[in-house]
Motif scaffolding. Structure first.
Motif, PDB file in Angstrom:
ATOM      1  N   HIS A   1       6.563  -5.980   4.401  1.00  0.00           N
ATOM      2  CA  HIS A   1       5.842  -4.740   4.680  1.00  0.00           C
ATOM      3  C   HIS A   1       5.087  -4.262   3.444  1.00  0.00           C
ATOM      4  O   HIS A   1       3.911  -3.892   3.526  1.00  0.00           O
ATOM      5  N   ALA A   2       5.761  -4.270   2.300  1.00  0.00           N
ATOM      6  CA  ALA A   2       5.127  -3.794   1.069  1.00  0.00           C
ATOM      7  C   ALA A   2       3.956  -4.678   0.681  1.00  0.00           C
ATOM      8  O   ALA A   2       2.856  -4.186   0.362  1.00  0.00           O
ATOM      9  N   THR A   3       4.155  -5.990   0.703  1.00  0.00           N
ATOM     10  CA  THR A   3       3.100  -6.909   0.289  1.00  0.00           C
ATOM     11  C   THR A   3       1.900  -6.828   1.215  1.00  0.00           C
ATOM     12  O   THR A   3       0.759  -6.708   0.770  1.00  0.00           O
ATOM     13  N   LEU A   4       2.154  -6.884   2.506  1.00  0.00           N
ATOM     14  CA  LEU A   4       1.056  -6.894   3.468  1.00  0.00           C
ATOM     15  C   LEU A   4       0.326  -5.556   3.495  1.00  0.00           C
ATOM     16  O   LEU A   4      -0.877  -5.506   3.746  1.00  0.00           O
ATOM     17  N   LEU A   5       1.067  -4.473   3.240  1.00  0.00           N
ATOM     18  CA  LEU A   5       0.421  -3.157   3.182  1.00  0.00           C
ATOM     19  C   LEU A   5      -0.590  -3.111   2.045  1.00  0.00           C
ATOM     20  O   LEU A   5      -1.702  -2.590   2.195  1.00  0.00           O
TER      21      LEU A   5
ATOM     22  N   GLY B   1      -3.735  -0.917   1.051  1.00  0.00           N
ATOM     23  CA  GLY B   1      -2.911   0.198   0.603  1.00  0.00           C
ATOM     24  C   GLY B   1      -2.692   0.156  -0.899  1.00  0.00           C
ATOM     25  O   GLY B   1      -2.754  -0.899  -1.525  1.00  0.00           O
ATOM     26  N   THR B   2      -2.425   1.318  -1.467  1.00  0.00           N
ATOM     27  CA  THR B   2      -2.161   1.395  -2.904  1.00  0.00           C
ATOM     28  C   THR B   2      -0.677   1.163  -3.171  1.00  0.00           C
ATOM     29  O   THR B   2       0.168   1.236  -2.267  1.00  0.00           O
ATOM     30  N   LEU B   3      -0.364   0.896  -4.441  1.00  0.00           N
ATOM     31  CA  LEU B   3       1.037   0.714  -4.822  1.00  0.00           C
ATOM     32  C   LEU B   3       1.818   1.991  -4.556  1.00  0.00           C
ATOM     33  O   LEU B   3       2.964   1.938  -4.100  1.00  0.00           O
ATOM     34  N   ARG B   4       1.231   3.159  -4.832  1.00  0.00           N
ATOM     35  CA  ARG B   4       1.908   4.422  -4.573  1.00  0.00           C
ATOM     36  C   ARG B   4       2.196   4.606  -3.089  1.00  0.00           C
ATOM     37  O   ARG B   4       3.275   5.058  -2.701  1.00  0.00           O
TER      38      ARG B   4
END
Length: 438
Positions: A350-354, A359-362
């Motif tokens: 989820h984090a990587t694909l976002l 999407g931003t890191l924040r």
């Protein structure tokens, strides 16, 4: 009225205390406190124990003279008694006390699962030292343990060293009641071994086809969990199990993460709702539009009425356990051709694909409930080879002169064939979906 008479001596005195009938009821031996002459050090004896009282004064005088001659700080009898008690504290007993008093950074007690993990960590060194007094343990003793083989593996050894050092740091720190530390120093003077690479960052994120296959191979009443974790906030497995119907806000398309699950303080009994892993894990995450109809369908088909009803209703108990959901996932991942993943991979994906989607890191940290950028980058912002190669090639195409060689054409053919194969798999998946919908 009590009567008192004194028997003066060169060092201290002995006072006879009598009742109103003149009968001596006790003897009190006392002498001036060397650190505070206004205060008296004293001890009571029975009327028949005058010899013991005299011997006590002589012993105290001898101890004081020894302190003066060796320039050693004088300690009161109470302090010396405490030191004697401290010298008898066994490491095994102290570790039990340390675990019982362990608190999180917010002062909260540990969950049952966290307590179990701590006990597992200390078990790797406890047997070697449990029968030794805490004050007797030396750096040499710890070195023997530190340098011997550790068949439990590098991860367990890393955590064991962290716990061992923390226990000894506590033993060498002033106690909560203000009394002196159990020992003057921390004998664990060795470096904490570096945490070995878990290999998680090398596991590729889930593809759309794989996510669909995971969904299709899960039991009906838990299959929504894979979409929620992969697409809505990267939910942890315990957070998924703890979701209630009322945590879904359809109007604002928001999911409220308020709980995780545990088995209580002793890690026994039925699964129940508990607090989230950290304070930052309590969060609101966005529900993508495409998930709304799936969630509505799931609630209508599998959930009891009411906002407090569990979103994932187990068949026999009240709250779905992590182990049950993990077993469902283990079957589905093999059917999906991804035996290398675990449920937590959905959170990482989820984090990587976002981020890859713009999407931003924040934003990724907010969705995941992270406060540390280091943790977010190290564990969840996975590099995707295909995306990296595409970006690198796009940069090179823009910056390099167009030189067509057989090698260049062959590389383009191979890349196109690979892309064509992915399109064919996607097309077959869509046709299968269409057949099922009809």
């Amino acid at each position: 009225m009590r009567h008192m008479t004194k028997n003066r001596r060169d060092f201290g005195n002995i006072t006879r205390r009598a009742n109103r009938n003149g009968v001596v009821t006790s003897l009190v031996a006392r002498y001036p406190d060397p650190n505070n002459p206004r205060h008296r050090i004293q001890k009571s004896f029975r009327p028949s124990e005058e010899d013991q009282a005299i011997m006590w004064l002589r012993t105290e005088e001898k101890y004081l003279n020894q302190c003066l001659s060796t320039h050693t700080p004088w300690l009161s009898p109470k302090q010396r008694e405490q030191m004697l008690d401290d010298s008898r504290v066994l490491f095994g007993d102290y570790v039990e006390e340390w675990i019982a008093n362990y608190r999180t950074k917010t002062g909260a007690r540990l969950s049952g699962s966290s307590m179990r993990n701590i006990r597992a960590d200390v078990s790797h060194f406890l047997d070697d030292f449990k029968d030794m007094a805490v004050q007797q343990i030396t750096p040499q003793d710890i070195r023997k343990w530190y340098e011997k083989p550790h068949p439990e593996g590098p991860h367990a050894f890393h955590r064991a060293c962290q716990r061992f050092k923390a226990v000894m740091r506590c033993a060498s720190t002033e106690r909560l009641d203000g009394s002196p530390a159990l020992r003057p120093d921390n004998p664990f003077i060795f470096p904490i071994p570096p945490l070995p690479d878990s290999g998680r960052d090398k596991v590729p994120p889930i593809t759309p086809e794989e996510l669909r296959a995971l969904y299709e191979n899960m039991p009906g009443y838990t299959r929504l969990s894979v979409y929620l974790s992969a697409l809505a906030g990267g939910l942890r497995i315990g957070e998924v199990c703890a979701l209630r119907v009322g945590d879904i806000d359809f109007r604002n398309k928001t999911l409220h993460v308020r709980h995780s699950v545990s088995r209580g303080e002793n890690d026994r009994g039925a699964t129940r709702l508990s607090s989230t892993k950290t304070a930052s894990s309590t969060r609101n995450v966005i529900i993508p539009d495409g998930l709304i109809p799936l969630i509505r369908e799931h609630i209508a088909k599998y959930c009891d009425p009411g906002r407090d009803a569990m979103l994932f209703k187990p068949r026999k108990v009240t709250v779905l356990s992590q182990n049950t959901l993990r077993k469902h996932f283990d079957v589905a991942k093999k059917a999906a051709g991804r035996p290398d993943i675990v449920f937590h991979t959905l959170r990482a994906s989820h984090a990587t694909l976002l981020i890859l989607a713009g999407g931003t890191l924040r934003e990724a940290m907010n969705q995941l409930g992270h406060t540390s950028t280091d943790v977010a980058i190290r564990h969840y912002q996975r590099a995707v080879d295909e995306h990296t190669a595409r970006v690198a090639n796009a940069l090179a195409d823009r910056m390099l002169p167009a030189v067509r060689t057989p090698e260049v054409v062959e590389a383009e053919i191979a890349a196109t064939e690979e892309q064509l194969e992915r399109v064919k798999r996607r097309l077959e998946s869509l046709r299968r979906e269409l057949r099922e919908l009809r």
